[in-house]
Design a protein around this motif. Structure first.
Motif, PDB file in Angstrom:
ATOM      1  N   VAL A 251       2.060 -13.920  53.049  1.00 19.72           N
ATOM      2  CA  VAL A 251       0.853 -13.938  53.858  1.00 19.72           C
ATOM      3  C   VAL A 251      -0.274 -14.554  53.050  1.00 19.72           C
ATOM      4  O   VAL A 251      -0.662 -14.021  52.014  1.00 19.72           O
ATOM      5  CB  VAL A 251       0.479 -12.519  54.322  1.00 19.72           C
ATOM      6  N   GLU A 252      -0.802 -15.678  53.539  1.00 16.65           N
ATOM      7  CA  GLU A 252      -1.823 -16.434  52.833  1.00 16.65           C
ATOM      8  C   GLU A 252      -3.174 -16.279  53.518  1.00 16.65           C
ATOM      9  O   GLU A 252      -3.252 -16.141  54.742  1.00 16.65           O
ATOM     10  CB  GLU A 252      -1.461 -17.923  52.794  1.00 16.65           C
ATOM     11  N   SER A 253      -4.234 -16.355  52.726  1.00 25.02           N
ATOM     12  CA  SER A 253      -5.577 -16.301  53.272  1.00 25.02           C
ATOM     13  C   SER A 253      -6.539 -16.977  52.306  1.00 25.02           C
ATOM     14  O   SER A 253      -6.224 -17.187  51.140  1.00 25.02           O
ATOM     15  CB  SER A 253      -6.015 -14.856  53.532  1.00 25.02           C
ATOM     16  N   GLY A 254      -7.724 -17.318  52.805  1.00 24.32           N
ATOM     17  CA  GLY A 254      -8.795 -17.810  51.957  1.00 24.32           C
ATOM     18  C   GLY A 254      -9.136 -19.274  52.088  1.00 24.32           C
ATOM     19  O   GLY A 254     -10.131 -19.723  51.506  1.00 24.32           O
ATOM     20  N   GLY A 255      -8.351 -20.049  52.825  1.00 19.24           N
ATOM     21  CA  GLY A 255      -8.666 -21.455  52.990  1.00 19.24           C
ATOM     22  C   GLY A 255      -9.913 -21.659  53.823  1.00 19.24           C
ATOM     23  O   GLY A 255     -10.387 -20.748  54.508  1.00 19.24           O
ATOM     24  N   GLY A 256     -10.454 -22.861  53.752  1.00 18.92           N
ATOM     25  CA  GLY A 256     -11.646 -23.157  54.522  1.00 18.92           C
ATOM     26  C   GLY A 256     -12.268 -24.473  54.142  1.00 18.92           C
ATOM     27  O   GLY A 256     -11.668 -25.293  53.441  1.00 18.92           O
ATOM     28  N   LEU A 257     -13.484 -24.677  54.615  1.00 20.06           N
ATOM     29  CA  LEU A 257     -14.258 -25.888  54.364  1.00 20.06           C
ATOM     30  C   LEU A 257     -15.389 -25.568  53.400  1.00 20.06           C
ATOM     31  O   LEU A 257     -16.138 -24.611  53.612  1.00 20.06           O
ATOM     32  CB  LEU A 257     -14.818 -26.433  55.674  1.00 20.06           C
ATOM     33  N   VAL A 258     -15.516 -26.389  52.368  1.00 17.88           N
ATOM     34  CA  VAL A 258     -16.550 -26.167  51.366  1.00 17.88           C
ATOM     35  C   VAL A 258     -17.057 -27.514  50.865  1.00 17.88           C
ATOM     36  O   VAL A 258     -16.325 -28.506  50.870  1.00 17.88           O
ATOM     37  CB  VAL A 258     -16.007 -25.311  50.196  1.00 17.88           C
ATOM     38  N   GLN A 259     -18.312 -27.557  50.461  1.00 12.03           N
ATOM     39  CA  GLN A 259     -18.875 -28.771  49.893  1.00 12.03           C
ATOM     40  C   GLN A 259     -18.422 -28.958  48.448  1.00 12.03           C
ATOM     41  O   GLN A 259     -18.075 -27.992  47.759  1.00 12.03           O
ATOM     42  CB  GLN A 259     -20.402 -28.738  49.945  1.00 12.03           C
ATOM     43  N   ALA A 260     -18.410 -30.204  47.998  1.00  7.90           N
ATOM     44  CA  ALA A 260     -18.052 -30.489  46.617  1.00  7.90           C
ATOM     45  C   ALA A 260     -18.905 -29.660  45.667  1.00  7.90           C
ATOM     46  O   ALA A 260     -20.115 -29.535  45.846  1.00  7.90           O
ATOM     47  CB  ALA A 260     -18.217 -31.972  46.324  1.00  7.90           C
ATOM     48  N   GLY A 261     -18.247 -29.104  44.661  1.00  3.02           N
ATOM     49  CA  GLY A 261     -18.914 -28.233  43.719  1.00  3.02           C
ATOM     50  C   GLY A 261     -18.857 -26.775  44.087  1.00  3.02           C
ATOM     51  O   GLY A 261     -19.215 -25.916  43.261  1.00  3.02           O
ATOM     52  N   GLY A 262     -18.397 -26.471  45.283  1.00  2.00           N
ATOM     53  CA  GLY A 262     -18.314 -25.100  45.739  1.00  2.00           C
ATOM     54  C   GLY A 262     -17.046 -24.412  45.291  1.00  2.00           C
ATOM     55  O   GLY A 262     -16.250 -24.955  44.521  1.00  2.00           O
ATOM     56  N   SER A 263     -16.847 -23.204  45.815  1.00  2.00           N
ATOM     57  CA  SER A 263     -15.731 -22.369  45.398  1.00  2.00           C
ATOM     58  C   SER A 263     -15.006 -21.779  46.594  1.00  2.00           C
ATOM     59  O   SER A 263     -15.593 -21.550  47.654  1.00  2.00           O
ATOM     60  CB  SER A 263     -16.223 -21.224  44.503  1.00  2.00           C
ATOM     61  N   LEU A 264     -13.720 -21.536  46.411  1.00  2.00           N
ATOM     62  CA  LEU A 264     -12.890 -20.824  47.366  1.00  2.00           C
ATOM     63  C   LEU A 264     -11.878 -19.993  46.592  1.00  2.00           C
ATOM     64  O   LEU A 264     -11.513 -20.348  45.471  1.00  2.00           O
ATOM     65  CB  LEU A 264     -12.144 -21.767  48.307  1.00  2.00           C
ATOM     66  N   THR A 265     -11.412 -18.921  47.205  1.00  2.00           N
ATOM     67  CA  THR A 265     -10.390 -18.088  46.611  1.00  2.00           C
ATOM     68  C   THR A 265      -9.240 -17.925  47.592  1.00  2.00           C
ATOM     69  O   THR A 265      -9.445 -17.488  48.728  1.00  2.00           O
ATOM     70  CB  THR A 265     -10.939 -16.709  46.224  1.00  2.00           C
ATOM     71  N   LEU A 266      -8.038 -18.286  47.162  1.00  2.00           N
ATOM     72  CA  LEU A 266      -6.846 -18.144  47.975  1.00  2.00           C
ATOM     73  C   LEU A 266      -6.067 -16.912  47.532  1.00  2.00           C
ATOM     74  O   LEU A 266      -5.962 -16.634  46.333  1.00  2.00           O
ATOM     75  CB  LEU A 266      -5.950 -19.375  47.858  1.00  2.00           C
ATOM     76  N   SER A 267      -5.497 -16.212  48.492  1.00  3.32           N
ATOM     77  CA  SER A 267      -4.693 -15.034  48.214  1.00  3.32           C
ATOM     78  C   SER A 267      -3.346 -15.160  48.904  1.00  3.32           C
ATOM     79  O   SER A 267      -3.262 -15.642  50.034  1.00  3.32           O
ATOM     80  CB  SER A 267      -5.414 -13.772  48.691  1.00  3.32           C
ATOM     81  N   CYS A 268      -2.305 -14.726  48.225  1.00  2.00           N
ATOM     82  CA  CYS A 268      -0.965 -14.703  48.797  1.00  2.00           C
ATOM     83  C   CYS A 268      -0.325 -13.363  48.479  1.00  2.00           C
ATOM     84  O   CYS A 268      -0.293 -12.952  47.311  1.00  2.00           O
ATOM     85  CB  CYS A 268      -0.118 -15.845  48.236  1.00  2.00           C
ATOM     86  N   VAL A 269       0.183 -12.705  49.505  1.00  2.00           N
ATOM     87  CA  VAL A 269       0.813 -11.401  49.355  1.00  2.00           C
ATOM     88  C   VAL A 269       2.234 -11.464  49.891  1.00  2.00           C
ATOM     89  O   VAL A 269       2.451 -11.866  51.036  1.00  2.00           O
ATOM     90  CB  VAL A 269       0.031 -10.304  50.096  1.00  2.00           C
TER      91      VAL A 269
END
Length: 122
Positions: free
Chosen positions: A5-23
């Motif tokens: 089960v994956e989560s955390g994707g999305g749209l972000v501007q250059a220089g930004g941050s995202l966190t992906l999780s997989c369970v």
């Protein structure tokens, strides 16, 4: 059986941050490794970052210093912290796990998540 089960994707501007999780959920004996992959120009998938559960981690040179992979200590979860994102990081990211379903004597098999979209705008 197993589901990733994956989560955390999305749209972000250059220089930004995202966190992906997989369970990894379901019935299984142990998880040997977990990691995150993204497509290559040849149509295959490259390992972005992975962890050998309870031991060590790997991070690809292209994201080294910007991405960090870790677990939550349960040995069924992997977290990819992405910072200073670049447009070239845009891809569908797939979680992969090597899992032994019944015992330590059997070989591990590969399981894949559905993929989560990461889009970095310029």
């Amino acid at each position: 059986q197993v589901q990733l089960v994956e989560s955390g994707g999305g749209l972000v501007q250059a220089g930004g941050s995202l966190t992906l999780s997989c369970v990894a959920s379901g019935s299984f004996f142990s998880v040997d490794t977990m990691g995150w992959y993204r497509p290559t120009p040849t149509g295959h998938r490259e390992l972005v970052a992975g962890v050998i559960m309870g031991d060590r981690v790997y991070v690809a040179d292209s994201v080294k210093g910007r991405f960090t992979i870790s677990t939550d200590g349960t040995k069924n979860t992997v977290i990819l912290q992405m910072s200073r994102l670049k447009p070239e990081d845009t891809a569908v990211y797939y979680c992969q796990a090597l899992i032994r379903e019944h015992s330590s004597n059997e070989g591990a098999r590969t399981w894949w998540g559905q993929g989560t979209q990461v889009t970095v705008s310029s």
